[in-house]
Design a protein around this motif. Sequence first.
Motif, PDB file in Angstrom:
ATOM      1  N   GLN A 408       1.047  -1.220  -0.006  1.00 14.11           N
ATOM      2  CA  GLN A 408      -0.104   0.158   0.034  1.00 14.11           C
ATOM      3  C   GLN A 408       1.131   1.055  -0.242  1.00 14.11           C
ATOM      4  O   GLN A 408       0.693   2.035  -0.596  1.00 14.11           O
ATOM      5  CB  GLN A 408      -1.255   0.025   1.351  1.00 14.11           C
ATOM      6  N   GLN A 409       1.572   0.900   1.272  1.00 19.50           N
ATOM      7  CA  GLN A 409       2.790   2.361   1.009  1.00 19.50           C
ATOM      8  C   GLN A 409       3.742   2.417  -0.442  1.00 19.50           C
ATOM      9  O   GLN A 409       3.258   3.929  -0.525  1.00 19.50           O
ATOM     10  CB  GLN A 409       3.578   2.652   2.037  1.00 19.50           C
ATOM     11  N   LEU A 410       4.319   1.457  -1.603  1.00 18.57           N
ATOM     12  CA  LEU A 410       4.556   1.788  -1.996  1.00 18.57           C
ATOM     13  C   LEU A 410       4.158   2.333  -3.256  1.00 18.57           C
ATOM     14  O   LEU A 410       4.029   2.710  -3.822  1.00 18.57           O
ATOM     15  CB  LEU A 410       5.784   0.620  -2.491  1.00 18.57           C
ATOM     16  N   SER A 411       3.389   1.667  -3.258  1.00 16.62           N
ATOM     17  CA  SER A 411       1.675   2.133  -4.183  1.00 16.62           C
ATOM     18  C   SER A 411       1.253   3.844  -4.293  1.00 16.62           C
ATOM     19  O   SER A 411       0.895   3.832  -5.404  1.00 16.62           O
ATOM     20  CB  SER A 411       0.498   1.254  -4.349  1.00 16.62           C
ATOM     21  N   ASN A 412       1.522   3.888  -3.219  1.00 16.18           N
ATOM     22  CA  ASN A 412       0.656   5.473  -2.947  1.00 16.18           C
ATOM     23  C   ASN A 412       2.156   6.264  -3.557  1.00 16.18           C
ATOM     24  O   ASN A 412       1.658   7.229  -3.944  1.00 16.18           O
ATOM     25  CB  ASN A 412       0.935   6.146  -0.837  1.00 16.18           C
ATOM     26  N   ALA A 413       3.423   5.852  -3.478  1.00 20.59           N
ATOM     27  CA  ALA A 413       4.371   6.423  -3.849  1.00 20.59           C
ATOM     28  C   ALA A 413       4.087   6.650  -5.268  1.00 20.59           C
ATOM     29  O   ALA A 413       4.399   7.448  -5.862  1.00 20.59           O
ATOM     30  CB  ALA A 413       5.670   5.501  -3.353  1.00 20.59           C
ATOM     31  N   VAL A 414       4.172   5.101  -5.853  1.00 25.18           N
ATOM     32  CA  VAL A 414       4.517   5.207  -7.372  1.00 25.18           C
ATOM     33  C   VAL A 414       2.884   5.170  -8.061  1.00 25.18           C
ATOM     34  O   VAL A 414       3.104   6.719  -9.091  1.00 25.18           O
ATOM     35  CB  VAL A 414       4.361   3.773  -7.568  1.00 25.18           C
ATOM     36  N   GLY A 415       1.984   5.442  -7.694  1.00 24.41           N
ATOM     37  CA  GLY A 415       1.138   6.396  -7.830  1.00 24.41           C
ATOM     38  C   GLY A 415       1.155   8.056  -8.202  1.00 24.41           C
ATOM     39  O   GLY A 415       0.919   8.008  -8.618  1.00 24.41           O
TER      40      GLY A 415
END
Length: 466
Positions: A408-415
């Motif tokens: 979730q945290q990595l997806s927030n960053a990439v998104g």
Amino acid sequence: MPEIGTFVRTSLRWWIFAVILVADVLDLLSTTVTNIAVPTILRDLHAPPSLTPWLGSAYSLTLGSVLVIGGRIGDRYGYRRSFLIGGAGFTAASLLCALAWNPASIVPARLLQGVFGALLIPQGFSILLRAFPRAELGRVFGLFGPLMAVGSISGPVVAGLLIQANPLGLGWRGVFVANAVLGLAVFLTGVRVLPRDPGRPAAVIDPLASVLLMLGVLGVLGGLVQSADHGWDARPVLAIVLGVAGLALFTLHQLRSDDPLLAPSLFRDRGFVTGVLLGALFSAVVAGLLYVTSLYLQDGLRLVPSQTAETMAPLSVGIIIASFSARGLIARHGRRVVAAGLALIGAGVLCYLILVGADGRSIWPLTAPLFLCGLGMGCCFGSIFAVALGDVGAEESGSASGTLNAVQQLSNAVGAAGVSTIFLAVGAAHGMRAGVFTVLLAVLGVIVLCGLCLPLLPRTAAADHH
């Protein structure tokens, strides 16, 4: 302060709960405050637009990359000690953000915030498990979702009000000063109330895995960011290739490790793998949509930060309403709650798209589609991961939860980086309205893709979710 394993009186238990809750809200605020503050930061620091994706994603990037190893550090050296070191470092990094003097100084400070956040956040649930009797845990964990939803409205609203009020002439720096004050309160209260624990010296820490993961994501993210400034020349392509290579090495390392950060058996569970994929796509587009909406309202429609916060407030209200309403439905209806949430977001994005395409300058009509999006997000935030854990055994639930949290945290960053890069690139060539229109089309496409993944999810949530 009490020792873990000894009786903790009721009043002290709820002080412990309050400390852990505020720490998690602090993480949420740190993720969302820049949604409102970025345009003001860029103007004040005379920064180029290419800094925009970094400001929004730097914190989530290091938090997500180091989160799993942060949990292992707590296992080995003690949850209380790790929590307090994380809180102290997070507070110091927030002050560094407030003192930033140029574009090159604020991004490293945000990255440092994420590193200490990754040491702070994973310890919370482990501490609660040891402070509360098992009979009370359902009530304790059941309170987290709705209370965190209430906290979600705070980030953008507080940021907008602080920037507009400009206390002591701090401007946007007041946002990070407020972060530091909360962080200091968490640290000082935690010193008094958190129970001691000895740690487990036998717990294995594998820094190489976390370094490979962080470098891999950093390469992909850096390539996306550079493409906004330089187009798709050799630099962004090379960065993405190196990032993918880093992620491949991380995967090989995990497969050969005797004590992997991520349990390999989890990835033989079709429902869990689908939940990871769906959760990654959902988190990425939500982070990107929120970030780009804030940029569009301020840079495209010329709203001040407080007006932007007011316009986006219905989205947060929708999240709160749906989080409280869906809380009792997840266990019974499982993936149907996810389906309802995705349908609401899709309807909201479609209405948003029509309004931008028809006019593009109206403000108040946007509140209705943003409210719909908020309702959908509130349905999905807790339910996607709860359903993904539906077929996971009890012995793997800890590793599975940590994996989902990191994703979730990595997806927030990439998104945030990827979607804002699209917005800036199209906006520079064809105008802000075209930029947000393109982003909304992309978001709608990803929501449809998430819907197509639904039949592969377990039908019901994990039995012990609440």
